[in-house]
Design a protein around this motif. Structure first.
Motif, short mmCIF file in Angstrom:
data_model
loop_
_atom_site.label_atom_id
_atom_site.label_comp_id
_atom_site.label_asym_id
_atom_site.label_seq_id
_atom_site.Cartn_x
_atom_site.Cartn_y
_atom_site.Cartn_z
N ASP A 152 0.70 -1.25 -0.15
CA ASP A 152 0.07 0.01 0.09
C ASP A 152 0.72 1.29 0.29
O ASP A 152 0.32 2.45 -0.14
N PRO A 155 2.11 3.11 -5.81
CA PRO A 155 0.86 3.13 -6.77
C PRO A 155 0.48 1.88 -6.98
O PRO A 155 -0.66 1.47 -7.28
N ALA A 156 1.47 1.30 -7.57
CA ALA A 156 1.14 -0.08 -8.47
C ALA A 156 0.80 -1.07 -7.47
O ALA A 156 -0.45 -1.89 -7.75
N ARG A 158 -1.01 -0.34 -4.71
CA ARG A 158 -2.46 0.16 -4.27
C ARG A 158 -3.42 -0.15 -5.23
O ARG A 158 -4.71 -0.60 -4.90
N ARG A 159 -3.11 -0.19 -6.38
CA ARG A 159 -4.08 -0.39 -7.57
C ARG A 159 -4.40 -2.00 -7.32
O ARG A 159 -5.43 -2.42 -7.56
N GLN A 162 -6.65 -2.49 -4.54
CA GLN A 162 -7.91 -2.26 -4.90
C GLN A 162 -8.82 -3.16 -5.74
O GLN A 162 -9.99 -3.37 -5.75
N ARG A 163 -7.95 -3.72 -6.78
CA ARG A 163 -8.54 -4.79 -7.48
C ARG A 163 -9.04 -5.99 -6.54
O ARG A 163 -9.93 -6.80 -6.95
N ARG A 187 -15.88 1.37 -1.32
CA ARG A 187 -15.11 2.02 -2.11
C ARG A 187 -15.16 3.55 -2.12
O ARG A 187 -16.10 4.10 -1.90
#
Length: 220
Positions: A152, A155-156, A158-159, A162-163, A187
């Protein structure tokens, strides 16, 4: 002459034996340095949670492979019992994400409780547990743990979280309450896009003759 042959044969056997020992030691050393190291993650196809989706597990394996700089394979199984066999008996699966009820049904100490999973947008832990098989080196465990716990922070990662509908991977003993069943994530609401500013209407420029007429008191 016979003694010479026996002696030569003895030297040949001795050299061959030593060569084999050196080869075995070299392979062991080569493997210990991580050149032959590989990691395998496992999941149960169709089970609840992100680990029941083969595409999610593939994405996780690719992320770990980049962070750990070693190959990471994915094994998907039809049921938890088969996954347990491949982890505990065959040792072909190193880490997995399984429901807490499955772990409770196994003998204490069969798996290592590696980490917990926080549900996206909630201060609650998922029913899934991150587990590792017994026998992994402390170096491997630390590397896997660090790679997942810090997801977390970039950026990579965290993406990807979220997925998976996860907020983050958290340390065992975080104190967060655990959900007994899978619940929907929360969300974040998408931020409204700013409205484009209206451009002022362009006014037609007065003709020079018109301005001159006004100054002279004449009609255009």
């Amino acid at each position: 002459m016979m003694k010479g042959r026996i002696f030569l044969a003895g030297v040949f056997v001795s050299r061959n034996f030593c060569a084999r020992i050196v080869l075995i030691l070299s392979l062991l050393l080569f493997a210990a340095t991580g050149a032959y190291a590989r990691l395998a993650v496992g999941g149960v196809e169709g089970s609840e949670g992100f680990s029941g989706n083969a595409q999610n597990m593939k994405a996780l394996s690719e992320y770990l492979a980049e962070k750990l700089d070693q190959p990471v394979h994915v094994h998907m199984f039809r049921d938890s019992e088969t996954l347990q066999t491949w982890m505990s008996r065959h040792r072909e699966v190193d880490i997995a994400f399984v429901h807490m009820d499955f772990v409770r049904q196994r003998p204490a100490g069969e798996f290592l409780h590696l980490m917990d999973l926080q549900i996206l947008g909630r201060r609650q832990l998922s029913p899934l547990l991150g587990i590792a098989r017994q026998g992994l080196t402390s170096r491997s465990l630390d590397a896997i743990h660090q790679a997942l716990i810090s997801m977390d922070k970039e950026p990579a990662g965290r993406r990807l979280l979220q997925r998976f509908e996860l907020e983050r991977f958290v340390e065992v003993g975080s104190g967060l309450p655990r959900a007994t069943e899978f619940i929907a994530p929360v969300r974040p609401e998408p931020k409204p896009e700013p409205r484009p500013e209206a451009k002022p209407e362009a006014r037609p420029e007065a003709r020079p003759g018109f301005r001159l007429g006004l100054r002279l008191g004449l009609r255009p």
